[in-house]
Write an enzyme that holds these catalytic residues in place. Structure first.
Site, PDB file in Angstrom:
ATOM      1  CB  VAL A  11      11.412  -7.414  31.863  1.00  0.00           C
ATOM      2  CG1 VAL A  11      11.346  -6.714  33.213  1.00  0.00           C
ATOM      3  CG2 VAL A  11      12.320  -6.658  30.912  1.00  0.00           C
ATOM      4  CB  CYS A 257      15.305  -1.591  24.531  1.00  0.00           C
ATOM      5  SG  CYS A 257      14.638  -2.700  25.781  1.00  0.00           S
TER       6      CYS A 257
HETATM    7  N1  NAD Z   1      13.638  -7.195  26.659  1.00  0.00           N
HETATM    8  C1  NAD Z   1      14.521  -6.391  27.201  1.00  0.00           C
HETATM    9  O1  NAD Z   1      15.693  -6.556  27.016  1.00  0.00           O
HETATM   10  C2  NAD Z   1      14.096  -5.222  28.072  1.00  0.00           C
HETATM   11  C3  NAD Z   1      15.090  -4.571  28.805  1.00  0.00           C
HETATM   12  C4  NAD Z   1      14.738  -3.519  29.621  1.00  0.00           C
HETATM   13  C5  NAD Z   1      13.404  -3.098  29.662  1.00  0.00           C
HETATM   14  N2  NAD Z   1      12.457  -3.737  28.917  1.00  0.00           N
HETATM   15  C6  NAD Z   1      11.073  -3.273  29.036  1.00  0.00           C
HETATM   16  O2  NAD Z   1      10.355  -4.203  29.842  1.00  0.00           O
HETATM   17  C7  NAD Z   1       8.993  -4.297  29.403  1.00  0.00           C
HETATM   18  C8  NAD Z   1       8.664  -5.750  29.076  1.00  0.00           C
HETATM   19  O3  NAD Z   1       9.468  -6.160  27.992  1.00  0.00           O
HETATM   20  P1  NAD Z   1       9.781  -7.685  27.690  1.00  0.00           P
HETATM   21  O4  NAD Z   1      10.928  -7.691  26.741  1.00  0.00           O
HETATM   22  O5  NAD Z   1       9.876  -8.453  28.948  1.00  0.00           O
HETATM   23  O6  NAD Z   1       8.445  -8.105  26.913  1.00  0.00           O
HETATM   24  P2  NAD Z   1       8.025  -9.593  26.426  1.00  0.00           P
HETATM   25  O7  NAD Z   1       7.239  -9.401  25.192  1.00  0.00           O
HETATM   26  O8  NAD Z   1       9.213 -10.485  26.407  1.00  0.00           O
HETATM   27  O9  NAD Z   1       7.084 -10.117  27.588  1.00  0.00           O
HETATM   28  C9  NAD Z   1       5.894  -9.490  27.926  1.00  0.00           C
HETATM   29  C10 NAD Z   1       4.936 -10.535  28.470  1.00  0.00           C
HETATM   30  O10 NAD Z   1       3.803  -9.821  28.965  1.00  0.00           O
HETATM   31  C11 NAD Z   1       2.644 -10.571  28.639  1.00  0.00           C
HETATM   32  N3  NAD Z   1       1.510  -9.658  28.697  1.00  0.00           N
HETATM   33  C12 NAD Z   1       1.138  -8.717  27.818  1.00  0.00           C
HETATM   34  N4  NAD Z   1       0.080  -8.050  28.281  1.00  0.00           N
HETATM   35  C13 NAD Z   1      -0.212  -8.583  29.481  1.00  0.00           C
HETATM   36  C14 NAD Z   1      -1.201  -8.301  30.451  1.00  0.00           C
HETATM   37  N5  NAD Z   1      -2.087  -7.318  30.278  1.00  0.00           N
HETATM   38  N6  NAD Z   1      -1.225  -9.050  31.559  1.00  0.00           N
HETATM   39  C15 NAD Z   1      -0.328 -10.040  31.732  1.00  0.00           C
HETATM   40  N7  NAD Z   1       0.635 -10.339  30.865  1.00  0.00           N
HETATM   41  C16 NAD Z   1       0.688  -9.610  29.751  1.00  0.00           C
HETATM   42  C17 NAD Z   1       2.932 -11.161  27.287  1.00  0.00           C
HETATM   43  O11 NAD Z   1       2.135 -12.303  27.047  1.00  0.00           O
HETATM   44  C18 NAD Z   1       4.425 -11.515  27.422  1.00  0.00           C
HETATM   45  O12 NAD Z   1       4.618 -12.834  27.878  1.00  0.00           O
HETATM   46  C19 NAD Z   1       8.873  -3.342  28.219  1.00  0.00           C
HETATM   47  O13 NAD Z   1       8.432  -2.097  28.671  1.00  0.00           O
HETATM   48  C20 NAD Z   1      10.314  -3.232  27.732  1.00  0.00           C
HETATM   49  O14 NAD Z   1      10.551  -2.015  27.062  1.00  0.00           O
HETATM   50  C21 NAD Z   1      12.780  -4.807  28.134  1.00  0.00           C
END
Ligand code: NAD
Length: 401
Positions: A11, A257
């Site tokens: 995201v 998700c």
């Molecule tokens: N992946 C999807 O398709 C999707 C779609 C819609 C919503 N979401 C939501 O978006 C959010 C993020 O999901 P994602 O898939 O991007 O996760 P991800 O695991 O791909 O990325 C998260 C990133 O955040 C970093 N991180 C973790 N803790 C941190 C902190 N305290 N400070 C800085 N960086 C930190 C991690 O190192 C990682 O690189 C979640 O709530 C998820 O439910 C995801």
């Protein structure tokens, strides 16, 4: 205007890449390896090509960092960190809390904080705002808004630009500034009356998918017991031009998700004394699909898998992505191994997983297709073993759901 995006995963990096067209973006991530790679122009996310990242870096509209002080003079901060389930399958907001700490300790001027991470209604108002205030010793009055992310990794027809985006601020000023930010790179903004409505809508969207996938997975089992084709029956039902939406059966649901978000909704419902039995059961039905598939495979093979070499094809949670989070392949492999099968897996997109490497697509006693990437041919799958079970509906000629 400077924008910080906390979390550079699916995201956060996607938002950073799109926002970089109009803003100076700082990608903050706690993972040093990810940050180093990004600063070299190497993207780890499908949908954000290296060329786009490099363009942004060269234009000085993007850099990645692990240093909290780098976000100190941003005007907008977007939170995009994981919101997983804990070991006992409850909402785990530790990443959100850590992101709030980073903001509270480093941002001393009033800014707009937008949460894009998925969480239950009340997270922005009752957790994010007070936590940031706690770490900034209550000295700064920020604006707060929510805009849940809807990106579907690997999808090309809908993206950041043309997917309608929900948003709501805690105040009118926060809403207006949020509209101003996203209108630079999103075509269709939909304001709702409160952050809680936006938070709940996101959870309900994914619960809708979880429940309908569970329904079709249960129906696949019913159709098999009746000796009829689930796929033909679904196609027949789908000829109705209204009141029906086709979902297809599978080995279960995966990703960050669909298997996770409904549990956030169930947890908050139960906390408020409302039943969430249907949502809980849907999750169970999807988790049980892997066992059902392994039992079907065993039944077709004389009831015994002990000592058989079984190749699981596709361990990513869905086709054409590298993401293995919550993949149904995990439980399929576990149940096969529980029955004594010698299991290897083939997935050239994932390559390496849990210390194991993708095996060649050949020479097994049994092949079980969990996820079919478009690069994997039907002929090759059918030639990989004398018995092939397909959980995807994409391998004509194989046994299947
Ligand atoms: N992946 C999807 O398709 C999707 C779609 C819609 C919503 N979401 C939501 O978006 C959010 C993020 O999901 P994602 O898939 O991007 O996760 P991800 O695991 O791909 O990325 C998260 C990133 O955040 C970093 N991180 C973790 N803790 C941190 C902190 N305290 N400070 C800085 N960086 C930190 C991690 O190192 C990682 O690189 C979640 O709530 C998820 O439910 C995801």
């Amino acid at each position: 205007m400077k924008v910080a995006v906390i979390g550079q995963g699916y995201v956060g990096l996607t938002i950073a890449a799109f926002a970089g067209e109009s803003f100076e973006v700082i990608g903050f991530d706690s993972n040093q390896d990810v940050v180093n790679q990004l600063n070299r122009g190497i993207s780890h996310i499908e949908g954000v090509p290296n060329s786009l990242l490099t363009t942004r870096i060269k234009a000085e509209s993007y850099f990645a960092t692990t240093k909290g002080s780098d976000i100190g003079n941003c005007e907008i901060i977007v939170i995009a960190v994981p919101t997983p389930l804990s070991k006992d399958r409850n909402p785990d907001l530790t990443f959100i809390e850590a992101a709030c700490k980073t903001i509270g300790e480093n941002v001393k001027n009033p800014v707009l904080v937008i949460n894009e991470s998925t969480s239950f209604p009340g997270t922005l108002r009752n957790i994010i705002k007070p936590t940031i205030e706690k770490y900034s010793s209550g000295q700064v009055e920020h604006l707060y808004a929510i805009s849940p992310e809807r990106v579907d990794p690997g999808r090309t027809d809908f993206n950041q630009k043309n997917t309608p985006r929900l948003f709501a601020g805690l105040t009118h000023e926060a809403s207006e500034k949020t509209r101003g930010f996203y209108s630079k790179f999103c075509d269709n903004l939909v304001e709702v009356s409160s952050p809680e409505v936006a938070e709940a809508a996101k959870l309900f969207e994914n619960t809708f998918r979880q429940v309908n996938i569970a329904l079709v997975n249960e129906f696949a089992q019913i159709a098999h017991s009746l000796g009829i084709s689930v796929y033909e029956t679904l196609d027949a039902a789908n000829t109705k031009p209204y009141g029906f939406m086709k979902f297809t059966p599978s080995a279960g649901v995966g990703g960050h998700c669909i298997p996770v978000d409904p549990t956030y909704l169930a947890a908050v419902a139960e906390e408020h004394g409302a039943p969430a039995t249907f949502i809980r059961r849907a999750n169970e039905v999807n988790l049980e699909m892997s066992k059902y598939i392994v039992n079907r495979v065993a039944a077709d093979n004389g009831g015994v898998l002990q000592g058989k070499s079984v190749l699981v094809v596709g361990v990513a949670y869905k086709p054409d992505v590298v993401d293995v989070r919550e993949t149904a392949a995990d439980l399929v492999i576990k149940y096969l191994r529980d029955q004594g099968a010698a299991v290897s897996w083939h997935d050239d997109i994932v390559g390496k997983w849990r210390g194991e490497t993708s095996a060649s697509l050949s020479g097994a006693d049994i092949t079980v297709v969990v996820t079919k990437h478009s690069s994997v041919g039907v002929k090759e799958i059918l030639a990989s073993a004398p018995y092939v079970f397909d959980a995807t509906g994409q391998v004509p000629g194989a046994k299947g759901l």
